[in-house]
Write an enzyme that holds these catalytic residues in place. Structure first.
Site, PDB file in Angstrom:
ATOM      1  N   ASP A 122      -9.711  -9.197   8.222  1.00 54.83           N
ATOM      2  CA  ASP A 122     -11.137  -9.337   7.921  1.00 54.83           C
ATOM      3  C   ASP A 122     -11.588 -10.765   8.184  1.00 54.83           C
ATOM      4  O   ASP A 122     -12.691 -11.012   8.663  1.00 54.83           O
ATOM      5  CB  ASP A 122     -11.462  -8.943   6.472  1.00 54.83           C
ATOM      6  CG  ASP A 122     -12.137  -7.575   6.414  1.00 54.83           C
ATOM      7  OD1 ASP A 122     -11.665  -6.670   7.142  1.00 54.83           O
ATOM      8  OD2 ASP A 122     -13.128  -7.404   5.668  1.00 54.83           O
ATOM      9  N   ASP A 170      -1.615 -18.202   2.108  1.00 56.72           N
ATOM     10  CA  ASP A 170      -2.742 -19.110   1.824  1.00 56.72           C
ATOM     11  C   ASP A 170      -2.887 -20.154   2.930  1.00 56.72           C
ATOM     12  O   ASP A 170      -3.996 -20.442   3.399  1.00 56.72           O
ATOM     13  CB  ASP A 170      -2.606 -19.757   0.435  1.00 56.72           C
ATOM     14  CG  ASP A 170      -1.171 -20.092   0.059  1.00 56.72           C
ATOM     15  OD1 ASP A 170      -0.262 -19.893   0.893  1.00 56.72           O
ATOM     16  OD2 ASP A 170      -0.939 -20.562  -1.073  1.00 56.72           O
ATOM     17  N   ASP A 213      -4.239  -6.861   6.060  1.00 54.38           N
ATOM     18  CA  ASP A 213      -5.572  -6.305   5.790  1.00 54.38           C
ATOM     19  C   ASP A 213      -6.574  -7.433   5.555  1.00 54.38           C
ATOM     20  O   ASP A 213      -7.658  -7.482   6.144  1.00 54.38           O
ATOM     21  CB  ASP A 213      -5.462  -5.406   4.540  1.00 54.38           C
ATOM     22  CG  ASP A 213      -6.693  -4.546   4.336  1.00 54.38           C
ATOM     23  OD1 ASP A 213      -7.625  -4.628   5.157  1.00 54.38           O
ATOM     24  OD2 ASP A 213      -6.726  -3.783   3.348  1.00 54.38           O
ATOM     25  N   TYR A 256       0.815  -1.216   0.000  1.00 56.06           N
ATOM     26  CA  TYR A 256       0.000   0.000   0.000  1.00 56.06           C
ATOM     27  C   TYR A 256       0.852   1.271   0.000  1.00 56.06           C
ATOM     28  O   TYR A 256       0.413   2.331   0.439  1.00 56.06           O
ATOM     29  CB  TYR A 256      -0.933   0.016   1.220  1.00 56.06           C
ATOM     30  CG  TYR A 256      -2.012  -1.058   1.239  1.00 56.06           C
ATOM     31  CD1 TYR A 256      -2.157  -1.959   0.188  1.00 56.06           C
ATOM     32  CD2 TYR A 256      -2.899  -1.169   2.301  1.00 56.06           C
ATOM     33  CE1 TYR A 256      -3.124  -2.946   0.204  1.00 56.06           C
ATOM     34  CE2 TYR A 256      -3.889  -2.155   2.318  1.00 56.06           C
ATOM     35  CZ  TYR A 256      -3.982  -3.045   1.272  1.00 56.06           C
ATOM     36  OH  TYR A 256      -4.954  -4.010   1.301  1.00 56.06           O
ATOM     37  N   LYS A 311       4.626 -14.801   1.358  1.00 62.42           N
ATOM     38  CA  LYS A 311       4.340 -15.670   0.221  1.00 62.42           C
ATOM     39  C   LYS A 311       5.668 -15.828  -0.493  1.00 62.42           C
ATOM     40  O   LYS A 311       5.823 -15.496  -1.674  1.00 62.42           O
ATOM     41  CB  LYS A 311       3.258 -15.028  -0.671  1.00 62.42           C
ATOM     42  CG  LYS A 311       2.784 -15.898  -1.811  1.00 62.42           C
ATOM     43  CD  LYS A 311       2.027 -17.149  -1.367  1.00 62.42           C
ATOM     44  CE  LYS A 311       1.656 -17.982  -2.587  1.00 62.42           C
ATOM     45  NZ  LYS A 311       1.183 -19.336  -2.222  1.00 62.42           N
TER      46      LYS A 311
END
Ligand code: NAD
Length: 352
Positions: A249, A221, A245, A138, A188
């Site tokens: 959630d 993942d 982020d 970001y 990742k």
């Protein structure tokens, strides 16, 4: 009783349900402060999408400098996509505050409050997600060329600095020391061979300074699956801006929904104020109905008091929230009004 200390708080209620939940959080914070012998004063700033429609800005030009003078910022929610594009509201208020005040640690607790039914079989998880909050995916580095043509190209580059990665990892290890002593570092690095391998390397370097903390590296993942299948195995989870982020959630979902998800945007050096806000947005679908769950905002206010050094008042709020949900308040969407849930928390504070 003489008041030991007064904290000067900036309130930014924002849009939609933001003002309702901010009012609730403030009432609870004041009640806890009164019980613990300190005071809070508030200055309210009307910065929001309405403010944008009136002035052409989400906050005044000197907004950052105005906020800098406060001890902390308590924010409701910002965004009203029907009138102002989200990219404008987010980049005009929230992101500039996080960046200008170097609030590099975004802290989000995920656990079930008593009486709340989550979607998982596991009910005993207690996860603290720590998301890097100022750089990574970001960072805003990039651009578009040949706009509107068939040859259009969009580039958005993630920026990972040694300083940025090391400090968020150190923050996570420190947090784990005060909890159950486990850090899960999320990347990742099998697919992203530069930035994420860099993150894994720095994880190992920092880990060497914390021999009592157990660290495990996960791919994003696999971590998403683990948060669903075995969340009770996790303690502190640390991730980049984008991964954090998304994972938070998921964290909100497993703790019963956005009505319970609190967050702190912290500048650990305390060179500028930190900002406390629920994870949820302005909820246009229920705005104005008085049905917003204020618990996420109240929990965020508890995190604010903890950050200000008032751990006793913070713990008092958490106990009162737990007492309220154990009595059935705030545990089912729309079952009670915002005011009724707030009153239940206030009652529990005053009962102790
Ligand atoms: P949202 O979080 O506002 O709402 C998603 C769903 O969750 C809605 O059905 C809503 O009713 C429900 N919900 C959210 N908070 C709730 C609460 N406290 N009690 C009960 N139900 C609740 O997400 P959205 O609809 O995608 O976004 C709406 C606006 O909010 C957008 O402009 C978005 O950009 C903005 N937003 C702001 C923030 C922030 O200020 N930090 C965060 C997320 C979204």
């Amino acid at each position: 009783m003489s008041v030991a200390k007064t904290y000067d708080i900036a309130l930014v209620p924002g849009d939609g349900i933001g003002p309702d939940v901010t009012k609730a959080a403030w009432a609870v914070a004041e009640a806890a402060a009164a019980r613990d012998g300190f005071a809070l004063t508030a200055t309210t700033y009307p910065w929001s999408c309405n403010y944008y429609l009136e002035t052409g800005r989400m906050m005044p030009e000197d907004g950052i400098e105005t906020l800098r003078g406060h001890d902390a910022i308590l924010l409701g929610a910002v965004g009203w996509p029907a009138t102002v594009p989200d990219s404008v509201s987010l980049h005009g208020l929230l992101l500039p505050i996080r960046k200008a005040f170097d609030q590099y640690a975004n802290i989000r607790p995920h656990r079930l409050l008593p009486g709340v039914e989550g979607p998982l079989k596991s009910e005993t998880f207690d996860i603290l997600c720590i998301r890097e909050n100022t750089e990574g995916e970001y960072s805003g580095a990039g651009g578009r060329v040949h706009q509107g043509t068939a040859d259009e190209v969009a580039v958005e580059t993630a920026i990972f600095t040694r300083t940025g990665v090391e400090r968020i990892l150190r923050f996570a290890f420190e947090a784990a020391k005060g909890r159950r002593g486990r850090v899960a570092s999320v990347t990742k690095s099998n697919a992203q061979k530069h930035s994420m391998v860099f993150w894994d390397e720095i994880t190992r370097l920092v880990a060497a300074d914390y021999p009592d903390v157990e660290v495990t590296s996960y791919h994003i993942d696999a971590m998403a699956a683990r948060m669903v299948m075995a969340p009770e195995t996790l303690d502190v989870v640390v991730a980049s801006n984008l991964f954090g982020d998304i994972l938070t959630d998921l964290g909100a979902a497993i703790q019963g929904g956005l009505g319970f998800a609190a967050s702190a945007n912290v500048n650990p050096t305390r060179s500028a104020p930190s900002m406390f806000e629920p994870v949820h947005g302005s909820a246009p679908d229920i705005a104005g109905k008085g049905l917003a769950n204020p618990l996420a905002a109240i929990w965020s206010a508890a995190m604010m008091l903890d950050h200000l050094g008032e751990g006793q008042a913070s713990a008092r709020i958490l106990r009162a929230m737990e007492a309220a949900t154990a009595r059935g308040f705030g545990i089912r969407p729309g079952a009670q009004t915002t005011d009724a849930i707030t009153d239940a928390v206030l009652t529990a504070i005053n009962e102790e």
